[in-house]
Design a protein around this motif. Structure first.
Motif, PDB file in Angstrom:
ATOM      1  N   ALA A  32      15.352   5.460   9.801  1.00  0.00           N
ATOM      2  CA  ALA A  32      15.939   4.213   9.312  1.00  0.00           C
ATOM      3  C   ALA A  32      17.452   4.205   9.525  1.00  0.00           C
ATOM      4  CB  ALA A  32      15.613   4.022   7.830  1.00  0.00           C
ATOM      5  N   LYS A  33      18.099   5.340   9.357  1.00  0.00           N
ATOM      6  CA  LYS A  33      19.545   5.439   9.564  1.00  0.00           C
ATOM      7  C   LYS A  33      19.895   5.178  11.033  1.00  0.00           C
ATOM      8  CE  LYS A  33      23.482   8.564   9.100  1.00  0.00           C
ATOM      9  NZ  LYS A  33      23.947   9.879   8.640  1.00  0.00           N
ATOM     10  N   ILE A  34      19.099   5.720  11.948  1.00  0.00           N
ATOM     11  CA  ILE A  34      19.339   5.543  13.376  1.00  0.00           C
ATOM     12  C   ILE A  34      19.118   4.080  13.769  1.00  0.00           C
ATOM     13  CG2 ILE A  34      18.626   6.245  15.694  1.00  0.00           C
ATOM     14  CD1 ILE A  34      19.957   8.509  13.997  1.00  0.00           C
ATOM     15  N   ILE A  35      18.047   3.470  13.266  1.00  0.00           N
ATOM     16  CA  ILE A  35      17.753   2.071  13.564  1.00  0.00           C
ATOM     17  C   ILE A  35      18.882   1.178  13.047  1.00  0.00           C
ATOM     18  CG2 ILE A  35      16.172   0.141  13.131  1.00  0.00           C
ATOM     19  CD1 ILE A  35      15.086   2.269  15.080  1.00  0.00           C
ATOM     20  N   ARG A  36      19.367   1.461  11.855  1.00  0.00           N
ATOM     21  CA  ARG A  36      20.473   0.682  11.285  1.00  0.00           C
ATOM     22  C   ARG A  36      21.710   0.790  12.176  1.00  0.00           C
ATOM     23  NH1 ARG A  36      19.636   2.204   6.470  1.00  0.00           N
ATOM     24  NH2 ARG A  36      20.840   4.102   6.536  1.00  0.00           N
ATOM     25  N   ARG A  37      21.985   1.992  12.673  1.00  0.00           N
ATOM     26  CA  ARG A  37      23.146   2.204  13.540  1.00  0.00           C
ATOM     27  C   ARG A  37      22.968   1.488  14.884  1.00  0.00           C
ATOM     28  NH1 ARG A  37      24.359   8.177  12.854  1.00  0.00           N
ATOM     29  NH2 ARG A  37      22.966   8.482  14.598  1.00  0.00           N
ATOM     30  N   ILE A  38      21.784   1.562  15.454  1.00  0.00           N
ATOM     31  CA  ILE A  38      21.500   0.870  16.721  1.00  0.00           C
ATOM     32  C   ILE A  38      21.701  -0.630  16.552  1.00  0.00           C
ATOM     33  CG2 ILE A  38      19.643   0.221  18.318  1.00  0.00           C
ATOM     34  CD1 ILE A  38      18.572   3.091  18.011  1.00  0.00           C
ATOM     35  N   ASN A  39      21.292  -1.150  15.398  1.00  0.00           N
ATOM     36  CA  ASN A  39      21.389  -2.587  15.155  1.00  0.00           C
ATOM     37  C   ASN A  39      22.825  -3.077  14.995  1.00  0.00           C
ATOM     38  OD1 ASN A  39      18.721  -3.369  15.465  1.00  0.00           O
ATOM     39  ND2 ASN A  39      18.197  -2.777  13.390  1.00  0.00           N
ATOM     40  N   GLU A  40      23.789  -2.176  14.963  1.00  0.00           N
ATOM     41  CA  GLU A  40      25.197  -2.590  14.984  1.00  0.00           C
ATOM     42  C   GLU A  40      25.588  -3.074  16.379  1.00  0.00           C
ATOM     43  OE1 GLU A  40      27.711   0.569  13.570  1.00  0.00           O
ATOM     44  OE2 GLU A  40      26.575   0.769  11.713  1.00  0.00           O
ATOM     45  N   TYR A  41      24.838  -2.646  17.399  1.00  0.00           N
ATOM     46  CA  TYR A  41      25.160  -2.957  18.792  1.00  0.00           C
ATOM     47  C   TYR A  41      24.153  -3.895  19.454  1.00  0.00           C
ATOM     48  CZ  TYR A  41      28.210   1.047  18.102  1.00  0.00           C
ATOM     49  OH  TYR A  41      29.154   1.915  17.607  1.00  0.00           O
ATOM     50  N   THR A  42      22.917  -3.827  19.027  1.00  0.00           N
ATOM     51  CA  THR A  42      21.851  -4.618  19.631  1.00  0.00           C
ATOM     52  C   THR A  42      20.773  -4.841  18.585  1.00  0.00           C
ATOM     53  OG1 THR A  42      20.390  -4.785  21.553  1.00  0.00           O
ATOM     54  CG2 THR A  42      20.587  -2.609  20.531  1.00  0.00           C
ATOM     55  N   GLU A  43      19.711  -5.515  18.945  1.00  0.00           N
ATOM     56  CA  GLU A  43      18.625  -5.749  17.992  1.00  0.00           C
ATOM     57  C   GLU A  43      17.455  -4.841  18.316  1.00  0.00           C
ATOM     58  OE1 GLU A  43      15.739  -9.285  16.319  1.00  0.00           O
ATOM     59  OE2 GLU A  43      17.485  -9.806  17.536  1.00  0.00           O
ATOM     60  N   CYS A  44      17.073  -4.055  17.349  1.00  0.00           N
ATOM     61  CA  CYS A  44      15.962  -3.122  17.505  1.00  0.00           C
ATOM     62  C   CYS A  44      15.007  -3.330  16.333  1.00  0.00           C
ATOM     63  CB  CYS A  44      16.488  -1.688  17.530  1.00  0.00           C
ATOM     64  SG  CYS A  44      15.192  -0.454  17.748  1.00  0.00           S
ATOM     65  N   LYS A  45      13.794  -3.739  16.646  1.00  0.00           N
ATOM     66  CA  LYS A  45      12.791  -3.959  15.608  1.00  0.00           C
ATOM     67  C   LYS A  45      11.731  -2.872  15.711  1.00  0.00           C
ATOM     68  CE  LYS A  45      13.360  -8.928  15.500  1.00  0.00           C
ATOM     69  NZ  LYS A  45      12.697 -10.229  15.612  1.00  0.00           N
ATOM     70  N   VAL A  46      11.305  -2.382  14.567  1.00  0.00           N
ATOM     71  CA  VAL A  46      10.248  -1.375  14.551  1.00  0.00           C
ATOM     72  C   VAL A  46       8.936  -2.053  14.154  1.00  0.00           C
ATOM     73  CG1 VAL A  46      11.787   0.545  14.033  1.00  0.00           C
ATOM     74  CG2 VAL A  46      10.786  -0.730  12.170  1.00  0.00           C
ATOM     75  N   PRO A  47       7.815  -1.528  14.622  1.00  0.00           N
ATOM     76  CA  PRO A  47       6.524  -2.096  14.225  1.00  0.00           C
ATOM     77  C   PRO A  47       6.372  -2.070  12.704  1.00  0.00           C
ATOM     78  CG  PRO A  47       6.240  -0.555  16.029  1.00  0.00           C
ATOM     79  CD  PRO A  47       7.658  -0.423  15.567  1.00  0.00           C
ATOM     80  N   SER A  48       5.766  -3.088  12.154  1.00  0.00           N
ATOM     81  CA  SER A  48       5.656  -3.209  10.696  1.00  0.00           C
ATOM     82  C   SER A  48       4.868  -2.065  10.060  1.00  0.00           C
ATOM     83  CB  SER A  48       5.021  -4.546  10.323  1.00  0.00           C
ATOM     84  OG  SER A  48       3.729  -4.642  10.894  1.00  0.00           O
ATOM     85  N   ASP A  49       3.959  -1.453  10.809  1.00  0.00           N
ATOM     86  CA  ASP A  49       3.159  -0.368  10.240  1.00  0.00           C
ATOM     87  C   ASP A  49       3.739   1.025  10.524  1.00  0.00           C
ATOM     88  OD1 ASP A  49       2.620  -0.609  12.925  1.00  0.00           O
ATOM     89  OD2 ASP A  49       0.498  -0.142  12.751  1.00  0.00           O
ATOM     90  N   LEU A  50       4.918   1.088  11.128  1.00  0.00           N
ATOM     91  CA  LEU A  50       5.561   2.377  11.413  1.00  0.00           C
ATOM     92  C   LEU A  50       6.362   2.826  10.194  1.00  0.00           C
ATOM     93  CD1 LEU A  50       6.197   4.525  13.634  1.00  0.00           C
ATOM     94  CD2 LEU A  50       8.285   3.219  14.052  1.00  0.00           C
ATOM     95  N   PRO A  51       6.060   3.987   9.633  1.00  0.00           N
ATOM     96  CA  PRO A  51       6.789   4.457   8.447  1.00  0.00           C
ATOM     97  C   PRO A  51       8.157   5.063   8.831  1.00  0.00           C
ATOM     98  CG  PRO A  51       5.157   6.066   9.065  1.00  0.00           C
ATOM     99  CD  PRO A  51       5.005   4.901  10.013  1.00  0.00           C
ATOM    100  N   TYR A  52       9.039   4.221   9.381  1.00  0.00           N
ATOM    101  CA  TYR A  52      10.289   4.716   9.953  1.00  0.00           C
ATOM    102  C   TYR A  52      11.248   5.293   8.902  1.00  0.00           C
ATOM    103  CZ  TYR A  52      12.467   0.266   8.612  1.00  0.00           C
ATOM    104  OH  TYR A  52      12.954  -0.807   7.919  1.00  0.00           O
ATOM    105  N   ARG A  53      11.036   5.009   7.652  1.00  0.00           N
ATOM    106  CA  ARG A  53      11.866   5.621   6.601  1.00  0.00           C
ATOM    107  C   ARG A  53      11.455   7.073   6.352  1.00  0.00           C
ATOM    108  NH1 ARG A  53      11.305   0.271   5.033  1.00  0.00           N
ATOM    109  NH2 ARG A  53      13.279  -0.807   4.695  1.00  0.00           N
ATOM    110  N   GLU A  54      10.242   7.408   6.742  1.00  0.00           N
ATOM    111  CA  GLU A  54       9.717   8.756   6.528  1.00  0.00           C
ATOM    112  C   GLU A  54       9.854   9.640   7.767  1.00  0.00           C
ATOM    113  OE1 GLU A  54       5.695   8.261   5.131  1.00  0.00           O
ATOM    114  OE2 GLU A  54       6.310   6.607   3.833  1.00  0.00           O
TER     115      GLU A  54
END
Length: 89
Positions: free
Chosen positions: A57-79
């Motif tokens: 989740a931290k990496i996705i948040r950082r990526i989203n500062e530069y571009t849009e990155c969406k994760v699949p709704s069923d992906l437990p990206y916080r874990e």
């Protein structure tokens, strides 16, 4: 003088500016095809590369500062854990 984009140099300059980078960011944002090989080159050049596990989740948040990155709704990206790297001073 026409200067072409150099992914490895862009990654190195980003890290030298104090930013942390994951393999995902190195590939998506900078176009570095072999991030681990680039980290090895940086170590050979005398840089001390440190790393730690962080939530995806931290990496996705950082990526989203530069571009849009969406994760699949069923992906437990916080874990999910990824490794981030930085140059130690």
């Amino acid at each position: 003088m026409n200067r072409s984009y150099q992914p490895a140099m862009a990654l190195r300059e980003h890290m030298l500016a104090g930013h942390r980078v994951s393999l995902l960011e190195a590939i998506l944002l900078f176009g570095v095809q072999g991030p681990n090989a680039e980290f090895t080159r940086m170590k050979k050049d005398g840089f001390l590369i440190k790393s730690q596990k962080v939530p995806m989740a931290k990496i996705i948040r950082r990526i989203n500062e530069y571009t849009e990155c969406k994760v699949p709704s069923d992906l437990p990206y916080r874990e999910i854990s990824l490794t981030e790297y930085w140059i130690s001073k």
